[in-house]
Design a protein around this motif. Structure first.
Motif, PDB file in Angstrom:
ATOM      1  N   ASP A 173       0.862  -1.183   0.000  1.00 46.82           N
ATOM      2  CA  ASP A 173       0.000   0.000   0.000  1.00 46.82           C
ATOM      3  C   ASP A 173       0.898   1.232   0.000  1.00 46.82           C
ATOM      4  O   ASP A 173       1.199   1.801   1.050  1.00 46.82           O
ATOM      5  N   GLY A 175       1.907   5.060  -1.930  1.00 46.42           N
ATOM      6  CA  GLY A 175       1.312   6.181  -2.655  1.00 46.42           C
ATOM      7  C   GLY A 175       1.632   6.201  -4.135  1.00 46.42           C
ATOM      8  O   GLY A 175       0.785   6.581  -4.954  1.00 46.42           O
ATOM      9  N   LEU A 177       1.749   3.964  -6.248  1.00 48.35           N
ATOM     10  CA  LEU A 177       0.938   3.064  -7.064  1.00 48.35           C
ATOM     11  C   LEU A 177      -0.287   3.767  -7.643  1.00 48.35           C
ATOM     12  O   LEU A 177      -0.840   3.328  -8.653  1.00 48.35           O
ATOM     13  N   ASP A 178      -0.718   4.854  -7.003  1.00 48.94           N
ATOM     14  CA  ASP A 178      -1.879   5.607  -7.484  1.00 48.94           C
ATOM     15  C   ASP A 178      -1.482   6.768  -8.385  1.00 48.94           C
ATOM     16  O   ASP A 178      -2.358   7.461  -8.920  1.00 48.94           O
ATOM     17  N   GLU A 179      -0.181   7.011  -8.547  1.00 49.44           N
ATOM     18  CA  GLU A 179       0.270   8.108  -9.399  1.00 49.44           C
ATOM     19  C   GLU A 179       0.293   7.687 -10.862  1.00 49.44           C
ATOM     20  O   GLU A 179       0.518   6.522 -11.179  1.00 49.44           O
ATOM     21  N   ASP A 180       0.047   8.665 -11.729  1.00 51.11           N
ATOM     22  CA  ASP A 180       0.050   8.395 -13.168  1.00 51.11           C
ATOM     23  C   ASP A 180       1.459   8.646 -13.708  1.00 51.11           C
ATOM     24  O   ASP A 180       1.766   9.709 -14.254  1.00 51.11           O
TER      25      ASP A 180
END
Length: 335
Positions: A173, A175, A177-180
């Protein structure tokens, strides 16, 4: 080796008696805690936080903290009622392709040795397992805990690998991983090139624990009363490249050089590593040029001598040219 467990592999209606041995051992150098002044061993006492008395092993029970300062106490009798405490069976559940087992699940490894008259069924299971190119998924109770495990063949011996349960594997979990984040195709191509340039066959014996070897050398030197020889310092790595692409290019070039391969095309931009190599080669080139200078001067001195010889030869050439008509006239008279 000493067997740590005895039981049986349950393979359908076949039961194979086995002994279990630890297949691995840690090579860490262990130390005792001692008093710095006199070297005396540090001992710990088991004391009760409530009454302050020292407690023996016989009076120690297991407590489960349920929160709020409350504790559930479990005694040996409570554990004795559990069916797994005396179970000595390795139950084969199914056979699956080895690549379907995620390596993160593996925990510890144990060798299985056939016991008594179980050698033939043991060899039968071993050979059948090898031919199937699968691993057996089993359940086993070790140290009062039921564990999931695999059975596979290694060097002619059945190897038991205990595994973690799926709910014991944490989910990542983070951060980023959610970035483009997008990787440019040239960067990906260069990274793939780096992987190819560093590809090889894994040979575990080629790697050593340098820290443990150095620590053992310090201990041996202390025992023998000699000074510790400091290892030679490794060359400092080149300065980090400004951007990712430059770092990848430098890494590919270094990997190729390590393999003795020729560097990439001459039209490529210089990298920190190629620049460093050019700087090292420059003094050698200058030395070679200095050695060549005397030869150049000698050649230059020889040039005037050649010119003088050519000048001396010119009158002879002219005389020969004058004699030529005379020869022609003599030839006509004789005709």
């Amino acid at each position: 080796m000493r067997a740590i467990w005895k039981g049986a592999v349950s393979f359908g209606l076949v039961s194979i008696g086995v002994k279990v041995y630890s297949a691995t051992e840690e090579k860490d150098i262990r130390f005792h805690q001692v008093h710095r002044e006199d070297g005396g061993r540090i001992r710990y006492k088991r004391t009760c936080s409530v009454c302050g008395e020292e407690v023996t092993y016989d009076d120690i029970a297991k407590g489960y903290d349920i929160g709020g300062g409350e504790m559930v106490i479990l005694t040996d009798e409570d554990f004795a009622d559990l069916p797994l405490s005396t179970s000595h069976a390795i139950d084969v559940l199914e056979f699956v392709p080895a690549e379907q087992v995620d390596p993160i699940l593996y925990n510890k490894a144990y060798f299985l040795e056939p016991e008594g008259s179980a050698t033939k069924p043991y060899v039968l299971l071993r050979d059948a397992l090898s031919d199937s190119e699968r691993v057996a998924i089993v359940k086993v109770a070790l140290r009062q805990r039921e564990q999931l495990a695999t059975l596979r063949v290694r060097e002619g011996v059945l190897l038991l690998n205990t595994m973690l349960w799926p709910d014991e594997i944490r989910r990542p979990d983070f951060g980023f991983l959610d970035e483009d984040l997008r990787v440019r195709p040239p960067e990906l191509a260069m990274a793939s090139s780096l992987i190819d340039s560093m590809a090889g066959e894994f040979e575990p014996d080629a790697f050593t624990d340098d820290y443990r070897a150095a620590l053992q050398e310090v201990i041996d030197a202390k025992v023998e009363g000699r000074e510790v020889v400091q290892p030679e310092e490794e060359e400092a790595a080149p300065a980090a490249a400004v951007d990712l692409m430059a770092a990848l290019k430098a890494s590919v070039e270094r990997a190729r050089a390590a393999r003795g391969e020729a560097p990439s095309g001459g039209g490529a931009e210089p990298t920190p590593i190629s620049s460093a190599r050019s700087a090292k080669k420059a003094p050698a080139r200058k030395a070679a040029e200095k050695k060549a200078e005397p030869a150049k001067k000698t050649a230059a001195k020889k040039t005037p001598a050649k010119k003088a010889a050519e000048k001396k030869a010119e009158p002879a050439k002219k005389t020969a040219a004058k004699k030529a008509p005379a020869k022609k006239t003599a030839a006509k008279k004789s005709a």
